[in-house]
Scaffold this active site. Structure first.
Site, PDB file in Angstrom:
ATOM      1  N   SER A   1      99.353 100.884   9.696  1.00  0.00           N
ATOM      2  CA  SER A   1      99.052 101.674   8.294  1.00  0.00           C
ATOM      3  C   SER A   1     100.001 102.864   8.159  1.00  0.00           C
ATOM      4  CB  SER A   1      97.520 102.414   8.448  1.00  0.00           C
ATOM      5  OG  SER A   1      96.522 101.246   8.914  1.00  0.00           O
TER       6      SER A   1
ATOM      7  N   LYS B   1      83.929 102.217  12.717  1.00  0.00           N
ATOM      8  CA  LYS B   1      83.480 101.857  11.253  1.00  0.00           C
ATOM      9  C   LYS B   1      82.140 101.990  11.026  1.00  0.00           C
ATOM     10  CE  LYS B   1      87.455  98.734  10.170  1.00  0.00           C
ATOM     11  NZ  LYS B   1      87.908  97.417   9.707  1.00  0.00           N
TER      12      LYS B   1
ATOM     13  N   ALA C   1      84.741  92.465  11.409  1.00  0.00           N
ATOM     14  CA  ALA C   1      85.215  92.067  10.404  1.00  0.00           C
ATOM     15  C   ALA C   1      84.571  91.091   9.498  1.00  0.00           C
ATOM     16  CB  ALA C   1      86.622  91.589  10.858  1.00  0.00           C
TER      17      ALA C   1
ATOM     18  N   ASN D   1      85.742 101.871   6.245  1.00  0.00           N
ATOM     19  CA  ASN D   1      86.975 101.850   6.664  1.00  0.00           C
ATOM     20  C   ASN D   1      87.931 102.841   6.077  1.00  0.00           C
ATOM     21  OD1 ASN D   1      87.497 100.518   4.535  1.00  0.00           O
ATOM     22  ND2 ASN D   1      89.457  99.217   5.113  1.00  0.00           N
TER      23      ASN D   1
ATOM     24  N   SER E   1      98.247 100.898  15.303  1.00  0.00           N
ATOM     25  CA  SER E   1      97.965 100.627  13.910  1.00  0.00           C
ATOM     26  C   SER E   1      99.506 100.554  13.250  1.00  0.00           C
ATOM     27  CB  SER E   1      97.343 101.893  13.591  1.00  0.00           C
ATOM     28  OG  SER E   1      97.133 101.796  12.164  1.00  0.00           O
TER      29      SER E   1
ATOM     30  N   THR F   1      89.455 102.734  11.859  1.00  0.00           N
ATOM     31  CA  THR F   1      89.562 101.304  12.648  1.00  0.00           C
ATOM     32  C   THR F   1      88.568 101.479  13.779  1.00  0.00           C
ATOM     33  OG1 THR F   1      91.120 102.215  14.163  1.00  0.00           O
ATOM     34  CG2 THR F   1      92.212 101.057  12.049  1.00  0.00           C
TER      35      THR F   1
END
Length: 287
Positions: free
Chosen positions: A20, A70, A136, A91, A18, A66
């Site tokens: 993030s 979700k 997604a 999310n 990740s 993630t």
């Protein structure tokens, strides 16, 4: 992770990859905020326990979510933002002042952000070819259909594609197609596309490092199309490289990643991230 400062995290299984923490950490640094953002490896069997422990920590502002959580996280939350409810995926989880947990979906905002100027214009016709029917794609179908796009959803499983359209965009005149339909050249003659808006989205993991390539022949792309790939590794996929070579505008996976993080950052920390530094942030993500 616990902290004496306000903090948020990203959770998933796996989580090592990740980006993030890089994004949120960059913005916290630029704003000079006394807060932290980290990552937590949470396996499916530990998800309920993680939320129970976190919600009683007043410094825990929430978490980004993630795969594979979700959808699984939804019954563990106290409330859902209407958009997350519609999409059926969360999310971002935000701890409310009373300790309750509310789920959001910032993937729609993140996906649409680089298309804002394009979608603000009037068009005679709008069509989006979306390749892939995974998680997604749910946010992408919702965001584009809400913006007046006729959707062509391409997947390996036609029944799954049709059920996604029926659930997420039941009002429009949308279509489904087999994914391999776009792999072979076509001699279809597109009409005059002036005034039309066409977007082609790779919403699948195809083309990602370690995955098979995405087979898409750009004879299926009307003139003036925008090619958008949500894959982030590699950042320039074969799909995007072929689109550039064919003269199309391209949008890479960092665009959606940074956009969805931007909306989440504001929910966590109550401040708008300093987006004037996006180029520097991209350099840090690629380092």
């Amino acid at each position: 992770m616990s902290s004496e400062f306000p903090f948020a995290q990203v959770i998933g299984d796996p989580i090592k990859q990740s980006k993030s923490p890089v994004i949120h950490g960059f913005w916290l640094e630029k704003l000079g905020l006394t807060a932290e953002y980290g990552k937590a490896h949470v396996q499916p069997q530990g998800l309920a326990d993680y939320l129970s422990r976190s919600r009683v920590d007043a410094n825990w502002r929430g978490c980004n979510v993630t795969m594979p959580h979700k959808q699984a996280i939804i019954p563990l939350l106290d409330s859902l933002d209407p958009l997350a409810q519609r999409i059926g995926a969360v999310n971002t989880v935000v701890r409310q002042e009373d300790g309750s947990l509310r789920g959001f979906n910032t993937d729609v905002a993140g996906f649409l952000e680089p298309l804002t100027d394009t979608l603000a214009k009037k068009h005679l016709f709008r069509m989006a070819r979306i390749l892939g029917t995974g998680g997604a794609a749910r946010a992408i179908i919702t965001g584009l259909s809400d913006n007046g796009m006729v959707i062509v959803l391409a997947g390996r499983n036609q029944e799954k594609a049709q059920s996604m359209i029926d659930e997420l965009a039941p009002q429009g005149d949308h279509h489904i197609a087999p994914l391999d339909h776009f792999a072979q050249p076509t001699d279809f003659e597109f009409d005059d596309r002036e005034g039309c808006c066409d977007i082609i989205v790779n919403a699948s993991p195809l083309g990602m490092r370690g995955q098979p390539p995405l087979a898409f022949d750009f004879s299926h792309a009307p003139p003036g199309s925008i090619a958008y790939d949500i894959v982030m590794d590699p950042l320039e996929t074969d799909f995007l490289r072929n689109a550039k070579d064919a003269g199309f505008r391209t949008i890479d996976g960092y665009s959606m990643l940074i956009g969805q993080a931007s909306a989440a950052f504001e929910l966590f920390f109550g401040a708008a991230p300093p987006r004037e530094h996006d180029e520097e942030l991209r350099e840090r993500l690629m380092a």
